[in-house]
Design a protein around this motif. Structure first.
Motif, PDB file in Angstrom:
ATOM      1  N   GLN A  29     -24.737 -14.290  18.052  1.00  0.00           N
ATOM      2  CA  GLN A  29     -25.689 -14.227  19.160  1.00  0.00           C
ATOM      3  C   GLN A  29     -27.052 -14.683  18.685  1.00  0.00           C
ATOM      4  OE1 GLN A  29     -25.422 -10.128  20.437  1.00  0.00           O
ATOM      5  NE2 GLN A  29     -26.869  -9.435  18.876  1.00  0.00           N
ATOM      6  N   ARG A  30     -27.791 -15.245  19.616  1.00  0.00           N
ATOM      7  CA  ARG A  30     -29.157 -15.666  19.309  1.00  0.00           C
ATOM      8  C   ARG A  30     -30.100 -15.092  20.344  1.00  0.00           C
ATOM      9  NH1 ARG A  30     -30.061 -21.995  20.495  1.00  0.00           N
ATOM     10  NH2 ARG A  30     -32.142 -21.343  19.915  1.00  0.00           N
ATOM     11  N   LYS A  31     -31.348 -15.047  19.977  1.00  0.00           N
ATOM     12  CA  LYS A  31     -32.365 -14.529  20.920  1.00  0.00           C
ATOM     13  C   LYS A  31     -32.936 -15.686  21.724  1.00  0.00           C
ATOM     14  CE  LYS A  31     -33.419 -10.211  19.043  1.00  0.00           C
ATOM     15  NZ  LYS A  31     -32.381  -9.286  19.369  1.00  0.00           N
ATOM     16  N   VAL A  32     -32.995 -15.489  23.034  1.00  0.00           N
ATOM     17  CA  VAL A  32     -33.609 -16.472  23.937  1.00  0.00           C
ATOM     18  C   VAL A  32     -34.561 -15.685  24.820  1.00  0.00           C
ATOM     19  CG1 VAL A  32     -33.225 -18.180  25.753  1.00  0.00           C
ATOM     20  CG2 VAL A  32     -31.544 -17.934  23.908  1.00  0.00           C
ATOM     21  N   ARG A  67     -34.268 -11.939  24.557  1.00  0.00           N
ATOM     22  CA  ARG A  67     -32.976 -11.319  24.906  1.00  0.00           C
ATOM     23  C   ARG A  67     -31.863 -11.899  24.049  1.00  0.00           C
ATOM     24  NH1 ARG A  67     -31.870 -12.242  30.924  1.00  0.00           N
ATOM     25  NH2 ARG A  67     -29.894 -11.334  30.231  1.00  0.00           N
ATOM     26  N   ALA A  68     -30.891 -11.080  23.676  1.00  0.00           N
ATOM     27  CA  ALA A  68     -29.742 -11.537  22.894  1.00  0.00           C
ATOM     28  C   ALA A  68     -28.763 -12.255  23.809  1.00  0.00           C
ATOM     29  CB  ALA A  68     -29.061 -10.362  22.214  1.00  0.00           C
ATOM     30  N   VAL A  69     -28.400 -13.481  23.415  1.00  0.00           N
ATOM     31  CA  VAL A  69     -27.429 -14.265  24.182  1.00  0.00           C
ATOM     32  C   VAL A  69     -26.220 -14.493  23.293  1.00  0.00           C
ATOM     33  CG1 VAL A  69     -26.999 -16.471  25.339  1.00  0.00           C
ATOM     34  CG2 VAL A  69     -29.252 -15.403  25.491  1.00  0.00           C
ATOM     35  N   SER A  70     -25.036 -14.110  23.786  1.00  0.00           N
ATOM     36  CA  SER A  70     -23.816 -14.260  22.990  1.00  0.00           C
ATOM     37  C   SER A  70     -23.411 -15.721  22.875  1.00  0.00           C
ATOM     38  CB  SER A  70     -22.676 -13.466  23.617  1.00  0.00           C
ATOM     39  OG  SER A  70     -21.503 -13.651  22.842  1.00  0.00           O
ATOM     40  N   LEU A  71     -23.007 -16.110  21.674  1.00  0.00           N
ATOM     41  CA  LEU A  71     -22.507 -17.474  21.420  1.00  0.00           C
ATOM     42  C   LEU A  71     -20.988 -17.465  21.279  1.00  0.00           C
ATOM     43  CD1 LEU A  71     -25.211 -18.386  18.771  1.00  0.00           C
ATOM     44  CD2 LEU A  71     -25.176 -19.117  21.167  1.00  0.00           C
ATOM     45  N   VAL A  98     -21.440 -19.745  11.240  1.00  0.00           N
ATOM     46  CA  VAL A  98     -21.500 -21.204  11.438  1.00  0.00           C
ATOM     47  C   VAL A  98     -21.893 -21.506  12.885  1.00  0.00           C
ATOM     48  CG1 VAL A  98     -20.104 -23.319  11.540  1.00  0.00           C
ATOM     49  CG2 VAL A  98     -19.924 -21.784   9.557  1.00  0.00           C
ATOM     50  N   ALA A  99     -21.318 -20.782  13.831  1.00  0.00           N
ATOM     51  CA  ALA A  99     -21.654 -20.981  15.249  1.00  0.00           C
ATOM     52  C   ALA A  99     -23.133 -20.688  15.489  1.00  0.00           C
ATOM     53  CB  ALA A  99     -20.785 -20.079  16.126  1.00  0.00           C
ATOM     54  N   TYR A 100     -23.648 -19.619  14.882  1.00  0.00           N
ATOM     55  CA  TYR A 100     -25.069 -19.281  15.023  1.00  0.00           C
ATOM     56  C   TYR A 100     -25.934 -20.386  14.424  1.00  0.00           C
ATOM     57  CZ  TYR A 100     -29.598 -17.174  14.195  1.00  0.00           C
ATOM     58  OH  TYR A 100     -30.949 -16.955  14.164  1.00  0.00           O
ATOM     59  N   ALA A 101     -25.606 -20.820  13.213  1.00  0.00           N
ATOM     60  CA  ALA A 101     -26.399 -21.848  12.530  1.00  0.00           C
ATOM     61  C   ALA A 101     -26.424 -23.145  13.340  1.00  0.00           C
ATOM     62  CB  ALA A 101     -25.842 -22.092  11.130  1.00  0.00           C
ATOM     63  N   ARG A 102     -25.283 -23.518  13.898  1.00  0.00           N
ATOM     64  CA  ARG A 102     -25.231 -24.737  14.739  1.00  0.00           C
ATOM     65  C   ARG A 102     -26.106 -24.564  15.982  1.00  0.00           C
ATOM     66  NH1 ARG A 102     -19.023 -25.843  13.854  1.00  0.00           N
ATOM     67  NH2 ARG A 102     -19.187 -27.234  12.071  1.00  0.00           N
ATOM     68  N   ALA A 103     -26.032 -23.397  16.580  1.00  0.00           N
ATOM     69  CA  ALA A 103     -26.781 -23.139  17.817  1.00  0.00           C
ATOM     70  C   ALA A 103     -28.283 -23.195  17.585  1.00  0.00           C
ATOM     71  CB  ALA A 103     -26.379 -21.784  18.399  1.00  0.00           C
ATOM     72  N   VAL A 104     -28.748 -22.729  16.433  1.00  0.00           N
ATOM     73  CA  VAL A 104     -30.196 -22.705  16.181  1.00  0.00           C
ATOM     74  C   VAL A 104     -30.646 -23.914  15.364  1.00  0.00           C
ATOM     75  CG1 VAL A 104     -30.366 -20.200  16.410  1.00  0.00           C
ATOM     76  CG2 VAL A 104     -30.038 -21.211  14.139  1.00  0.00           C
TER      77      VAL A 104
END
Length: 115
Positions: free
Chosen positions: A18-21, A24-28, A39-45
């Motif tokens: 999840q990342r903060k937007v 707020r925490a948004v699930s990835l 890896v999913a978090y790193a790609r998203a940010v």
């Protein structure tokens, strides 16, 4: 704590990225392992290398390996040429020595006949 930024392990046994937007925490998504979620978090940010960066790094490694091989081939060729030159020099010395020895021998032999 999973030890990975943006990854939590809810009670489901899977790992959620999840990342903060906007605070707020948004699930990835949820993943089988903490590494996959990280890896999913790193790609998203934008912290993970994308396909272009991975391909560029692989190409750079391949080019470096090719350059190393080319440098080895140059060194082998330099050693080969140096060995040929050494043989040529040695052959010249032997020829010069043999010619000088033959000339001295012939000259001495000629003196013996004139007496």
């Amino acid at each position: 704590s999973t030890g990975y930024k943006g990854v939590r392990e809810p009670r489901t046994g899977r790992f959620e990225a999840q990342r903060k937007v906007g605070g707020r925490a948004v699930s990835l998504g949820t993943f089988d392992s903490a590494v996959e979620a990280a890896v999913a978090y790193a790609r998203a940010v934008g912290e993970a290398p994308g396909q272009a960066e991975v391909a560029a790094a692989a190409a750079a490694r391949a080019a470096e390996a090719q350059a190393v091989e080319a440098a080895k081939a140059v060194r082998v060729e330099q050693r080969r040429r140096a060995a040929i030159e050494d043989q040529r020099r040695l052959f010249e010395e032997v020829e010069t020595h043999a010619h000088a020895h033959a000339h001295t021998h012939t000259h001495t032999h000629a003196h013996t006949h004139t007496r």
